[in-house]
Design an enzyme around this catalytic site. Structure first.
Site, PDB file in Angstrom:
ATOM      1  N   ASP A  85       0.969  -1.350   0.153  1.00 50.83           N
ATOM      2  CA  ASP A  85      -0.026  -0.161  -0.166  1.00 50.83           C
ATOM      3  C   ASP A  85       0.629   1.335   0.009  1.00 50.83           C
ATOM      4  O   ASP A  85       0.495   2.160   0.450  1.00 50.83           O
ATOM      5  CB  ASP A  85      -0.884   0.165   1.167  1.00 50.83           C
ATOM      6  CG  ASP A  85      -1.941  -1.173   1.150  1.00 50.83           C
ATOM      7  OD1 ASP A  85      -2.144  -1.581   0.295  1.00 50.83           O
ATOM      8  OD2 ASP A  85      -2.388  -1.475   2.384  1.00 50.83           O
ATOM      9  N   LYS A 102       1.875   2.083  -5.163  1.00 55.89           N
ATOM     10  CA  LYS A 102       2.270   1.510  -6.257  1.00 55.89           C
ATOM     11  C   LYS A 102       1.448   1.847  -7.400  1.00 55.89           C
ATOM     12  O   LYS A 102       2.135   2.189  -8.627  1.00 55.89           O
ATOM     13  CB  LYS A 102       2.636   0.137  -5.939  1.00 55.89           C
ATOM     14  CG  LYS A 102       3.613  -0.609  -4.997  1.00 55.89           C
ATOM     15  CD  LYS A 102       3.705  -1.816  -4.747  1.00 55.89           C
ATOM     16  CE  LYS A 102       2.334  -2.286  -4.309  1.00 55.89           C
ATOM     17  NZ  LYS A 102       2.056  -2.134  -3.076  1.00 55.89           N
ATOM     18  N   GLY A 128      -4.613  -4.229  -3.714  1.00 47.87           N
ATOM     19  CA  GLY A 128      -5.524  -3.349  -4.152  1.00 47.87           C
ATOM     20  C   GLY A 128      -4.746  -2.091  -4.593  1.00 47.87           C
ATOM     21  O   GLY A 128      -4.071  -1.556  -3.707  1.00 47.87           O
ATOM     22  N   HIS A 129      -4.762  -1.777  -5.875  1.00 49.82           N
ATOM     23  CA  HIS A 129      -3.640  -0.814  -6.256  1.00 49.82           C
ATOM     24  C   HIS A 129      -4.622   0.445  -6.733  1.00 49.82           C
ATOM     25  O   HIS A 129      -5.313   0.115  -7.588  1.00 49.82           O
ATOM     26  CB  HIS A 129      -2.920  -1.401  -7.375  1.00 49.82           C
ATOM     27  CG  HIS A 129      -1.853  -2.295  -7.009  1.00 49.82           C
ATOM     28  ND1 HIS A 129      -1.137  -2.935  -7.910  1.00 49.82           N
ATOM     29  CD2 HIS A 129      -1.647  -2.993  -5.710  1.00 49.82           C
ATOM     30  CE1 HIS A 129      -0.309  -3.597  -6.994  1.00 49.82           C
ATOM     31  NE2 HIS A 129      -0.555  -3.608  -5.898  1.00 49.82           N
ATOM     32  N   GLN A 177       2.070  -6.265  -3.033  1.00 49.99           N
ATOM     33  CA  GLN A 177       2.454  -6.211  -1.910  1.00 49.99           C
ATOM     34  C   GLN A 177       3.391  -5.512  -1.607  1.00 49.99           C
ATOM     35  O   GLN A 177       3.856  -4.426  -2.171  1.00 49.99           O
ATOM     36  CB  GLN A 177       2.681  -7.557  -1.231  1.00 49.99           C
ATOM     37  CG  GLN A 177       1.358  -8.508  -1.223  1.00 49.99           C
ATOM     38  CD  GLN A 177       0.809  -8.911  -2.345  1.00 49.99           C
ATOM     39  OE1 GLN A 177       1.372  -9.641  -3.244  1.00 49.99           O
ATOM     40  NE2 GLN A 177      -0.697  -8.480  -2.528  1.00 49.99           N
TER      41      GLN A 177
HETATM   42  P1  GDP Z   1      -0.788   0.194  -3.664  1.00 46.57           P
HETATM   43  O1  GDP Z   1      -1.064  -0.884  -3.160  1.00 46.57           O
HETATM   44  O2  GDP Z   1       0.751   0.622  -3.220  1.00 46.57           O
HETATM   45  O3  GDP Z   1      -0.925   0.701  -5.027  1.00 46.57           O
HETATM   46  O4  GDP Z   1      -1.390   1.499  -2.844  1.00 46.57           O
HETATM   47  P2  GDP Z   1      -2.915   1.562  -2.282  1.00 46.57           P
HETATM   48  O5  GDP Z   1      -3.460   1.876  -3.425  1.00 46.57           O
HETATM   49  O6  GDP Z   1      -3.357   0.540  -1.474  1.00 46.57           O
HETATM   50  O7  GDP Z   1      -2.811   2.771  -1.184  1.00 46.57           O
HETATM   51  C1  GDP Z   1      -2.388   3.995  -1.471  1.00 46.57           C
HETATM   52  C2  GDP Z   1      -3.578   5.019  -1.265  1.00 46.57           C
HETATM   53  O8  GDP Z   1      -2.956   6.266  -1.252  1.00 46.57           O
HETATM   54  C3  GDP Z   1      -4.120   5.179  -2.266  1.00 46.57           C
HETATM   55  O9  GDP Z   1      -5.871   5.605  -1.723  1.00 46.57           O
HETATM   56  C4  GDP Z   1      -3.710   6.240  -3.119  1.00 46.57           C
HETATM   57  O10 GDP Z   1      -5.057   6.893  -3.925  1.00 46.57           O
HETATM   58  C5  GDP Z   1      -3.435   7.262  -2.274  1.00 46.57           C
HETATM   59  N1  GDP Z   1      -2.025   7.851  -2.441  1.00 46.57           N
HETATM   60  C6  GDP Z   1      -1.130   7.768  -3.538  1.00 46.57           C
HETATM   61  N2  GDP Z   1      -0.295   8.809  -3.583  1.00 46.57           N
HETATM   62  C7  GDP Z   1      -0.813   9.606  -2.307  1.00 46.57           C
HETATM   63  C8  GDP Z   1      -0.309  10.874  -2.010  1.00 46.57           C
HETATM   64  O11 GDP Z   1       0.726  11.476  -2.436  1.00 46.57           O
HETATM   65  N3  GDP Z   1      -0.919  11.670  -1.083  1.00 46.57           N
HETATM   66  C9  GDP Z   1      -2.020  11.232  -0.619  1.00 46.57           C
HETATM   67  N4  GDP Z   1      -3.044  11.884   0.423  1.00 46.57           N
HETATM   68  N5  GDP Z   1      -2.788   9.948  -1.134  1.00 46.57           N
HETATM   69  C10 GDP Z   1      -1.959   9.185  -2.016  1.00 46.57           C
HETATM   70  P1  IMO Z   2      -0.839  -4.208  -2.293  1.00 44.38           P
HETATM   71  O1  IMO Z   2      -0.612  -4.853  -3.537  1.00 44.38           O
HETATM   72  C1  IMO Z   2      -0.789  -4.527   2.194  1.00 44.38           C
HETATM   73  C2  IMO Z   2      -1.266  -8.562   3.829  1.00 44.38           C
HETATM   74  C3  IMO Z   2      -2.454  -8.900   4.673  1.00 44.38           C
HETATM   75  C4  IMO Z   2      -1.897  -9.813   5.796  1.00 44.38           C
HETATM   76  C5  IMO Z   2      -0.588 -10.546   4.977  1.00 44.38           C
HETATM   77  C6  IMO Z   2      -1.027 -11.790   4.246  1.00 44.38           C
HETATM   78  O2  IMO Z   2      -2.188  -3.612  -2.298  1.00 44.38           O
HETATM   79  O3  IMO Z   2       0.135  -3.347  -1.505  1.00 44.38           O
HETATM   80  P2  IMO Z   2      -2.650 -12.797   2.189  1.00 44.38           P
HETATM   81  O4  IMO Z   2      -4.117 -12.458   1.825  1.00 44.38           O
HETATM   82  O5  IMO Z   2      -1.579 -12.440   1.227  1.00 44.38           O
HETATM   83  O6  IMO Z   2      -2.675 -13.992   2.848  1.00 44.38           O
HETATM   84  O7  IMO Z   2      -2.504 -11.629   3.496  1.00 44.38           O
HETATM   85  O8  IMO Z   2      -0.555  -9.688   3.664  1.00 44.38           O
HETATM   86  N1  IMO Z   2      -1.615  -8.156   2.573  1.00 44.38           N
HETATM   87  C7  IMO Z   2      -1.376  -6.839   2.246  1.00 44.38           C
HETATM   88  N2  IMO Z   2      -1.078  -5.724   2.903  1.00 44.38           N
HETATM   89  N3  IMO Z   2      -1.179  -4.393   0.787  1.00 44.38           N
HETATM   90  C8  IMO Z   2      -1.368  -5.515  -0.004  1.00 44.38           C
HETATM   91  O9  IMO Z   2      -1.225  -5.475  -1.240  1.00 44.38           O
HETATM   92  C9  IMO Z   2      -1.395  -6.707   0.578  1.00 44.38           C
HETATM   93  N4  IMO Z   2      -1.558  -8.025   0.237  1.00 44.38           N
HETATM   94  C10 IMO Z   2      -1.711  -8.904   1.455  1.00 44.38           C
HETATM   95  O10 IMO Z   2      -3.078  -7.780   5.196  1.00 44.38           O
HETATM   96  O11 IMO Z   2      -1.247  -9.026   6.708  1.00 44.38           O
HETATM   97 MG    MG Z   3      -2.893  -1.847  -1.812  1.00 38.01          MG
END
Ligand code: GDP
Ligand code: IMO
Ligand code: MG
Length: 423
Positions: free
Chosen positions: A12, A15, A39-40, A222
Site C-alpha cells: 500500500d 504503487k 489493491g492498487h 504487496q
Molecule cells: P498500492 O497498493 O501500493 O497501490 O497502494 P494503495 O492504493 O493500496 O494505497 C495508496 C493510497 O494512497 C491510495 O488510496 C492512493 O490513492 C493514495 N495516494 C497515493 N499517493 C498519494 C499521495 O501522495 N498523497 C495522498 N494523500 N494519497 C496518495
Molecule cells: P498491495 O499490493 C497491504 C497483507 C495482509 C496480511 C498478509 C497476508 O495493495 O500493496 P494474504 O491475503 O496475502 O494471505 O495476507 O499480507 N497483504 C497486504 N497488505 N497491501 C497488500 O497488497 C497486501 N496483500 C496482502 O493484510 O497481513
Molecule cells: Mg494496496
C-alpha cells in the site's frame, strides 16, 4: 527500458499511482505475483479505480497489460474487474493477456484461507482471498492452471483429484461439508468461456517484446516485508514480492531488467497482524490514519501507521537492487510539528542498524529516532521540487542521506498531477 516497481514496506505504498504515471511511456505492464489480495489505487480526474489483478497501466490506451505466470488468479475476481472496467467505458479487448501458466484460485482455497486463520494462535490477518492455499497447491504440485481451464478433460481430472483429497480434509479437520464437483465444474466452465480470449503464453509475448526493444513495466504487488522469504515471516503473503519475483513471475531473464524503482510512503503503514517497530501510539495512529485515509483498498480494514523506518527501507534497497525511490503521501505529514525517522532498533542493550529478522527483536525492540522539524504550510499545490517547504526538502534530503539512494519522485496527493519529478 524494462523497469520493476516494488514496494519497500508492507504494501500500500502507492504503487498503483506510480505504475499509472510511468505506464504512459511504457508498452507493456506486467503483474508478476500475488493475486486479488492486492489493491492498487489510481485516481484520474477525481475518479478512483482500484485494481486487484489487472495491471494499473490499463487506463492508458494501447498499453498491453499482462497477468504473469507468477500471479494466482481468482477468475471470479478477474471477471468482476473486467466488467467494472468495461462499464466505465474502458476497452480492454486485445490489451489484457493472462498467462496460461498462472494458477487458479479455487473456491476451496478461499474457504481454507479463512478456516486456517480461525485456527491460528497468531493470526496473520490474511485478506482471505485464497492466496496462501493456492500457492501451497502450486508448490505441492496439485494446482490447477489457466491452461487447464481451457481443456475440460484435464480440468475435470484435476478438479476430481483435488476434491477427493480436500473434501476429506475439510470434513475431518475443519468440520466443513466440503465442495460439490458439479457446482465448481459448471462455475469454472463459465469462467473458461468468459476468459479464454485473454489466456495466452505471456512469457513468449513478453520475450518477443524485449527482442523488439519495447518497454516493460513490472508491477509488484504487496511489499518487500510481505515477501515470503524476506518479509516478517510468518506475517507475510505467500509470494515473492521482492524484485526477483518479477523474473520468475513473468518469464523474463534477470539480464533484461534495466532498473528497479522502490516505492515508499513518507511514513509507514501495515494492514494485518505482525511486528511493527516504529508504530505510532494509538491516538496518533488514529490521527494519521484519518488524515491519510489509511484504510485497506481490498478489505477496508484500518491500516496501522508509524514513522518512516529507514532500517526497513535500507534492507529493501539492498534486496531489490533499488536505484531510485518514489516517496509517497508526503502531504499527509503536512502540519506536524516534529517528524521522526527510525534509524535503528535497540533490544537488550544491543543496537540493530540493519533489519533483524528475529521476531523477538522486531516485537520488543525500541526504535531509535532522528527527530526533525516539520512544516506548517499546506502541501496541496506544489508541482515542482523548489515549491516544497524547506523542512519538507530537508526531510527528503535526510532520507536520501541515510539510505544513500536518490529520491526521483515525490507524491503530494493521489492524483496524477500531484506528483513532483525531482531533478
Ligand atoms: P498500492 O497498493 O501500493 O497501490 O497502494 P494503495 O492504493 O493500496 O494505497 C495508496 C493510497 O494512497 C491510495 O488510496 C492512493 O490513492 C493514495 N495516494 C497515493 N499517493 C498519494 C499521495 O501522495 N498523497 C495522498 N494523500 N494519497 C496518495
Ligand atoms: P498491495 O499490493 C497491504 C497483507 C495482509 C496480511 C498478509 C497476508 O495493495 O500493496 P494474504 O491475503 O496475502 O494471505 O495476507 O499480507 N497483504 C497486504 N497488505 N497491501 C497488500 O497488497 C497486501 N496483500 C496482502 O493484510 O497481513
Ligand atoms: Mg494496496
Amino acid at each position: 527500458m524494462n523497469i520493476i516497481i516494488v514496494g519497500t514496506q508492507w504494501g500500500d505504498e502507492g504503487k498503483g499511482k506510480i505504475i499509472d504515471i510511468l505506464s504512459q511511456k511504457m508498452d507493456y505492464i506486467v503483474r508478476y505475483q500475488g493475486g486479488s489480495n492486492a489493491g492498487h489505487t489510481v485516481v484520474v480526474d477525481a475518479r478512483e479505480f482500484i485494481f486487484h489483478l489487472i495491471p494499473s497501466g490499463i487506463l492508458h490506451k494501447g498499453k498491453i497489460c499482462c497477468i504473469g505466470n507468477g500471479v494466482v488468479v481468482d477468475p471470479a475476481s478477474l471477471v468482476k474487474e473486467i466488467e467494472t472496467l468495461e462499464a466505465s467505458g474502458i476497452s480492454i479487448d486485445g490489451r489484457l493477456k493472462v498467462s496460461s501458466l498462472a494458477h487458479l484460485i479455487m473456491p476451496y482455497h478461499k474457504i481454507l484461507d479463512q478456516l486456517r486463520e480461525t485456527k491460528r494462535a497468531h493470526k496473520i490477518g490474511t485478506t482471505g482471498r485464497g492466496i496462501g492455499p493456492c500457492y501451497a497447491d502450486k508448490i505441492n504440485r496439485c494446482g490447477i492452471r489457466m491452461i487447464d481451464l481451457l481443456n475440460p478433460v484435464v480440468f475435470r481430472e484435476k478438479l476430481k483429484d483435488n476434491l477427493k483429497e480436500k473434501n476429506e480434509i475439510f470434513k475431518k479437520v475443519y468440520r466443513h461439508s466440503g465442495f460439490s464437483f458439479d457446482k465448481i465444474y459448471k462455475e469454472y466452465l463459465n469462467y473458461s468461456r468468459r476468459l479464454s480470449r485473454y489466456i495466452c503464453n505471456t512469457h513468449l509475448l513478453l520475450n518477443r517484446a524485449v527482442k523488439e526493444k519495447k518497454d516493460i513495466l513490472f508491477e509488484g504487488a504487496q511489499g518487500t516485508f510481505l515477501d515470503i522469504d524476506f518479509g516478517t515471516y510468518p506475517f507475510v503473503t505467500s509470494s515473492s514480492a521482492a524484485s526477483g519475483g518479477a523474473c520468475i513471475g513473468s518469464g523474463i531473464s534477470p539480464i533484461k531488467i534495466d532498473k528497479v524503482i522502490g516505492v515508499a510512503k513518507a511514513y509507514t503503514t501495515r494492514v494485518g497482524e505482525g511486528p511493527f517497530p516504529a508504530e505510532f501510539p494509538p491516538a496518533f495512529n488514529k490521527f494519521i490514519r484519518d488524515k491519510g485515509n489509511e484504510f485497506g483498498a481490498t478489505t477496508g480494514r484500518p491500516r496501522r501507521c508509524g514513522w518512516f523506518d529507514s532500517v526497513m527501507v535500507k534492507e529493501a534497497i539492498l534486496l531489490n537492487g533499488i536505484s531510485e525511490l518514489a516517496i509517497m503521501k508526503l502531504d499527509v505529514l503536512d502540519g506536524l510539528q516534529t517528524l521522526k525517522i527510525c534509524t535503528a532498533y535497540k533490544y537488550k542493550g544491543k543496537l540493530f542498524r540493519s533489519f533483524p529478522y528475529d521476531l523477538e527483536v522486531l516485537r520488543n525492540g525500541r526504535p531509535l529516532y532522528k527527530e526533525m522539524s516539520g512544516w506548517r504550510q499546506g502541501l496541496k499545490q506544489p508541482r515542482h521540487y523548489q515549491d516544497l517547504p524547506s523542512n519538507a526538502k530537508k526531510y527528503l534530503a535526510q532520507i536520501e542521506d541515510i539510505l544513500k539512494v536518490k529520491i526521483s519522485i515525490i507524491s503530494v496527493g493521489s492524483s496524477r498531477e500531484e506528483t513532483i519529478f525531482k531533478p
